[in-house]
Write a protein that holds these residues in place. Sequence first.
Motif: not given
Length: 185
Positions: A95-99, A127-130
Motif C-alpha cells: 500500500v506504500s513504499h519508501s523511495v 514497505i507497508t503491506v495489507k
Amino acid sequence: MILMEDIVREGHPSLRKVAEEVTFPIDANEKKLCTDLLEYLINSQNDDVCERYGLRPGIGLAAPQVNVSKRIFALHIEEEGKKPLSFVAINPKIVSHSVEKTYLTSGEGCLSVDRDVDGFVPRYARITVKAFNPDGIEFKMRLKGLPAIAFQHELDHLNGIMFYDHIDASAPYKNIPDATPFERD
C-alpha cells in the motif's frame, strides 16, 4: 507435506501467469495449501528435516510455485536477535513504499530456480503491506530489510515475475541509485 518435487521450476507456465484473487471464506483445499506452504518453509529451515526429505532451505513460497494459480504465499524468517516473522498472506498488496531502495548483496535465490543467478535485484527498502490471513481477517504491517525483500519477491511470483527479471543483464552488479545494500547474516 510439500517436497522439492512438488515445486515447479523455471520455464513452467504457472510461474509466468498472474495468479487469481482468492474469495472468502476459503475452501478446505486452500486452507491446506496455506498450511502446507508455511510448513515447507519451517521444515526447510530445520537441518535434520532438510536432510531427511532433501529440501532446499527457503524463507518464502508462493502458491504458483506449487502449480496453484492463487494469490497466496507464506513467509517464515528467523533473523538473529529478532522475533521470528511467520505468516500466510492471501491477496497481498503493497500500500506504500519508501523511495529508498535496497538489495541483497549476495543476490536473490528461488526454490523454483535451480541455478545461481548473478546480480543485484532492486527492491523497496521499506514497505507497508495489507493482506488477509486464512481466516479472512485483514492485516497490515510495515516491513524493512530481509522481510521487505522477501515479501516483494513472493508478491512478484503472484504477478508472473521472476526475481531475475529485475536484474540488468548487461550490468548485473551495477550501482542502484538511492539504494542501501542489505547484508544477510
